[in-house]
Write an enzyme that holds these catalytic residues in place. Structure first.
Site, PDB file in Angstrom:
ATOM      1  N   ALA A 176      39.143  52.030  44.952  1.00 28.08           N
ATOM      2  CA  ALA A 176      38.135  52.767  45.727  1.00 28.08           C
ATOM      3  C   ALA A 176      37.932  52.115  47.093  1.00 28.08           C
ATOM      4  O   ALA A 176      37.052  52.522  47.840  1.00 28.08           O
ATOM      5  CB  ALA A 176      36.816  52.816  44.960  1.00 28.08           C
ATOM      6  N   SER A 231      34.905  46.916  44.584  1.00 28.73           N
ATOM      7  CA  SER A 231      35.239  48.343  44.599  1.00 28.73           C
ATOM      8  C   SER A 231      35.677  48.767  43.213  1.00 28.73           C
ATOM      9  O   SER A 231      36.254  47.963  42.464  1.00 28.73           O
ATOM     10  CB  SER A 231      36.363  48.610  45.592  1.00 28.73           C
ATOM     11  OG  SER A 231      37.594  48.099  45.109  1.00 28.73           O
ATOM     12  N   ASP A 232      35.412  50.021  42.869  1.00 29.32           N
ATOM     13  CA  ASP A 232      36.054  50.571  41.686  1.00 29.32           C
ATOM     14  C   ASP A 232      37.558  50.499  41.933  1.00 29.32           C
ATOM     15  O   ASP A 232      38.023  50.306  43.062  1.00 29.32           O
ATOM     16  CB  ASP A 232      35.579  52.011  41.406  1.00 29.32           C
ATOM     17  CG  ASP A 232      35.858  52.415  39.960  1.00 29.32           C
ATOM     18  OD1 ASP A 232      36.697  51.756  39.300  1.00 29.32           O
ATOM     19  OD2 ASP A 232      35.256  53.402  39.482  1.00 29.32           O
ATOM     20  N   TRP A 233      38.315  50.682  40.884  1.00 31.78           N
ATOM     21  CA  TRP A 233      39.757  50.410  40.937  1.00 31.78           C
ATOM     22  C   TRP A 233      40.472  51.379  41.889  1.00 31.78           C
ATOM     23  O   TRP A 233      40.685  52.534  41.582  1.00 31.78           O
ATOM     24  CB  TRP A 233      40.319  50.440  39.515  1.00 31.78           C
ATOM     25  CG  TRP A 233      40.300  49.071  38.870  1.00 31.78           C
ATOM     26  CD1 TRP A 233      41.354  48.489  38.227  1.00 31.78           C
ATOM     27  CD2 TRP A 233      39.239  48.105  38.833  1.00 31.78           C
ATOM     28  NE1 TRP A 233      41.007  47.220  37.804  1.00 31.78           N
ATOM     29  CE2 TRP A 233      39.730  46.957  38.159  1.00 31.78           C
ATOM     30  CE3 TRP A 233      37.932  48.069  39.325  1.00 31.78           C
ATOM     31  CZ2 TRP A 233      38.959  45.810  37.959  1.00 31.78           C
ATOM     32  CZ3 TRP A 233      37.166  46.929  39.115  1.00 31.78           C
ATOM     33  CH2 TRP A 233      37.676  45.829  38.445  1.00 31.78           C
TER      34      TRP A 233
END
Ligand code: BGC
Length: 740
Positions: free
Chosen positions: A281, A277-279
């Site tokens: 997300a 995941s993006d940070w």
């Protein structure tokens, strides 16, 4: 090794297990250390002996200062954005992840050095997959030298919205160009034995409200535009990681979106690596896991204890957990980070500067050159006015998590006080003034910052030539308000141009800009964010030591009113957060109320939009001038399994040069596609008078449409037109053909 474990292994692996048990090195005794096995076999063997806790360890990061609580294990982090402890008893190393869009991040706070390459959008302007490979290889080498084994670069979101504050981090508006370029970057990185990553999957095409926005788009449009760029990147680059984005897509967050992660990425494209995941997300445990998310970053809100409990309660099946772990281990084996871990060493500073300059010379686009203003003839020049903010000392760079730290600190700050501050302008110590002076030691080269346009105009009036360095700064997390040059630079350029008919504008921008002064200046050069040796590269272009060859990977529109969405949809107050720190990030994790964007222009991204809407533009996609001229002739198109396009390019001018020859196709009217799409290109190097026969093979997929009813690419029989030339709006060769 227990009997039951051995019994569950296939015979061939069993032999390996016992063969390795003979070796003296304790690590070699692990059967998954056998390099003759495939990465999948190795991952399978390792997963089988892991405890539940060990498996969970690999599923999440250990926190990030200011964002999420830090695990005590983070003490072994190498100082990058992500750290995942390894499993020493099994010989599985830690994952040390660093942002590395146009160079390795965080070198300042870690007391290290990184080369800044020209920004990613610039690299796309080279249309040169070999240069992209070099770009990735340099990043890979510098990651390894600094102790990292995974890159978080690979930004591939299409420029659907040129005001997107991360346009500089991406590879332009065309899926074929962006996909091919990112695939080469990833191959270059992974050849250095670091895991490559491609991001932000998907449709994170604006920064405004990125943690809340719900993107509405139909399946056919997304598969033919943004997702096609990722498809090519994944299929050809084989990245170990794919980072899912912050936004929602058609109702579900990208990081818990079954269609994006499982159905398309893992099943349709056969992606074998892991999704991260993006940070912050990640927004759920069971839902995200079932949808295909393998790894949470930066902390463990959902994939730590919560995941353990979900597995123990049967909410997340063990087979699903094992698949996540398998994918992470597989990427580590496939990319060589287990067999060939990073060796810390001093970054090759000199070598990096040379490569950064060479790439910048191939990424700088000559947009206008009336009266052969360029190249400048050094011997004939007596005086030059170099004008523009900080053009005496530095060039601008792109900010956010892509930010590379300049040696000596931010060049516009006093020495020793140039620490990089999140989302502040950071300037690199590559001086346009010095580089221009070095070309004309005999001439009077004076500088004016442009703070007072009258004084800049006065200097220009008394000089043979005026060169204005103008900039537009971009950063993650914020979109551009508009496409105008900020800080009254339009006014500055107009005043200088009124004072000197030999005015040249050098743009340092991350995206398109409008140019109300265009008719008043003789020459315009787009240098983008040009990297560590940008000024030297620009000077080589201005003085003709390098013949420009780059072409725009994005359209420059005449005005924002011509964009598919004249204004950016901004989030309502309840969908925004302010400040930083764990409280804010917990709120984001819990989920902000959505607001809607409809990408109703669908597949009509960039030039496809302007073509379909019959809009004239400032500079079209694929446009770029050279100091020589090229002629196109002899088009022959041979149908077949893949269409072969043959033509001849001749250098009709007086300088050696390289031409990016572009091939477009118009699909049959029944497909209801925009007027044309890029289907291939070739970069041809030619001496004056030389001609070369060029062949471009067109993959049938690039002539197809995506059919959601059949859930696949469909070739539509009918009349196609193949068009060839030097830009999307200058295609002198055309041939119609009926296919198949
Ligand atoms: C960015 C990612 C980046 C991550 C880690 C996020 O804010 O969107 O691109 O890789 O932070 O720094």
């Amino acid at each position: 090794m227990s009997f039951s474990f051995a019994r569950s292994l296939p015979a061939v692996l069993l032999i390996t297990v016992f063969a390795f048990a003979q070796s003296g090195n304790p690590m070699d005794q692990h059967p998954w250390m056998n390099t003759t096995l495939t990465p999948d076999e190795r991952a399978d063997l390792a997963v089988k002996v892991m405890t539940l806790d060990e498996k969970i360890t690999l599923l999440h990061g250990t926190g990030m200062e200011g964002l999420s609580p830090m695990s005590p294990l983070a003490v072994n982090s190498n100082g990058g954005a992500g750290y995942v402890p390894g499993i020493p008893r099994l010989g599985i190393p830690a994952l040390q992840m660093s942002d590395a869009a146009y160079g390795v991040r965080f070198s300042g706070q870690n007391g290290r050095y990184s080369t800044a390459l020209p920004s990613d959008v610039a690299s796309a302007a080279s249309w040169d997959t070999e240069a992209a490979y070099e770009y990735g290889a340099l990043i890979g080498r510098e990651l390894r030298a600094q102790g990292y084994n995974m890159s978080l670069g690979g930004g591939t979101n299409l420029t659907r919205e040129p005001r997107n504050g991360r346009t500089f981090e991406y590879l332009g508006e065309d899926p074929l160009l962006a996909g091919k370029m990112v695939a080469s970057v990833i191959k270059g990185e992974q050849a250095q034995h670091v895991i490559g990553d491609i991001k932000h999957y998907a449709l994170n095409d604006q920064e405004s409200g990125r943690n809340a926005v719900n993107v509405n788009i139909d399946q056919r449009s997304m598969r033919e535009s943004d997702l096609l760029a990722f498809e090519i990147g994944v299929l050809e680059g084989n990245p170990g990681g794919v980072m899912c984005s912050y936004n929602r897509v058609n109702g579900d967050y990208a990081c818990e979106n079954r269609y994006l992660l499982n159905d398309v990425l893992k099943q349709a494209w056969g992606f074998k690596g892991f999704t991260l995941s993006d940070w912050q997300a990640t927004h759920s445990t069971a839902k995200a896991s079932a949808a295909g998310l393998d790894h949470e970053e930066p902390g463990e809100i959902f994939f730590g204890d919560a995941m353990k409990q979900a597995v123990q309660s049967g909410q997340v099946p063990m087979s699903e957990l094992d698949d996540h772990v398998h994918r992470i281990l597989r990427a580590m084996f496939a990319c060589g980070v287990v067999d060939d871990p990073p060796q810390k060493s001093v970054v090759d500073v000199e070598g990096g500067l040379e490569i950064a300059q060479k790439i910048a010379e191939q990424t700088t686009v000559l947009l206008k050159n009336d009266h052969a203003q360029l190249p400048l003839h050094a011997a004939k020049i007596r005086s030059i006015a170099v004008i523009g903010p900080h053009a005496d000392i530095a060039m601008i760079s792109g900010a956010g998590s892509a930010q590379v730290d300049p040696p000596g600190g931010n060049a516009i700050m006093p020495p020793g006080q140039g620490a990089t501050v999140w989302n502040h302008e950071v300037w690199f110590p590559t001086s346009p003034l010095k580089s221009v002076r070095a070309k004309v030691p005999h001439a009077n080269v004076q500088f004016d910052s442009g703070a007072d346009p009258q004084s800049a105009a006065a200097l220009a009036r008394n000089s043979d030539v005026a060169i204005v360095f103008a900039y537009q700064w971009e950063t993650e997390d914020t979109d551009l308000e508009n496409l105008s040059l900020p800080y009254h630079q339009d006014d500055l350029i107009a005043k200088v141009a009124a004072a000197n008919p030999h005015t040249i504008v050098v743009l340092e921008t991350g995206s398109a800009v409008t140019m109300p002064w265009l008719d008043q200046v003789n020459a315009v050069v787009e240098a983008w964010y040009a990297g560590s040796h940008g000024a030297q590269a620009v000077a080589n272009i201005l003085f003709g030591e390098v013949n420009p060859s780059a072409k725009l990977p994005i359209t420059f529109p005449k005005t924002e009113a011509d964009l598919p969405h004249p204004t950016i949809v901004k989030p309502p107050v309840e969908s925004t957060t302010h400040g930083d720190g764990p409280a804010v990030w917990n709120k984001i994790a819990a989920g902000l109320p959505p607001f809607q964007i409809s990408y109703d222009e669908g597949v009509k991204v960039g030039y496809k939009w302007y073509d379909a809407e019959h809009k004239s533009v400032l500079f079209p996609f694929g446009f770029g001038l050279s100091y020589t001229t090229f002629d196109y002739s002899n088009l022959k198109v041979s149908p077949g399994k893949s269409v072969q396009v043959h033509f001849t390019v001749t250098n009709t001018g007086h300088m050696p040069g390289a031409e990016i020859a572009e091939v477009y196709a118009a699909l049959p009217a029944s497909t209801n596609e925009p007027p044309k799409r890029l289907v291939g290109w070739s970069k041809v190097k030619l001496n004056p008078g030389e001609k070369k026969d060029v062949s471009v093979e067109v993959d049938p997929k690039y002539l197809s449409i995506f059919n959601p009813d059949q859930n696949g690419w469909q070739f539509v029989p009918g009349d196609y037109i193949i068009q060839v030339g030097g830009s999307s709006r200058n295609l002198p060769l055309k041939q119609s053909l009926r296919l198949p």
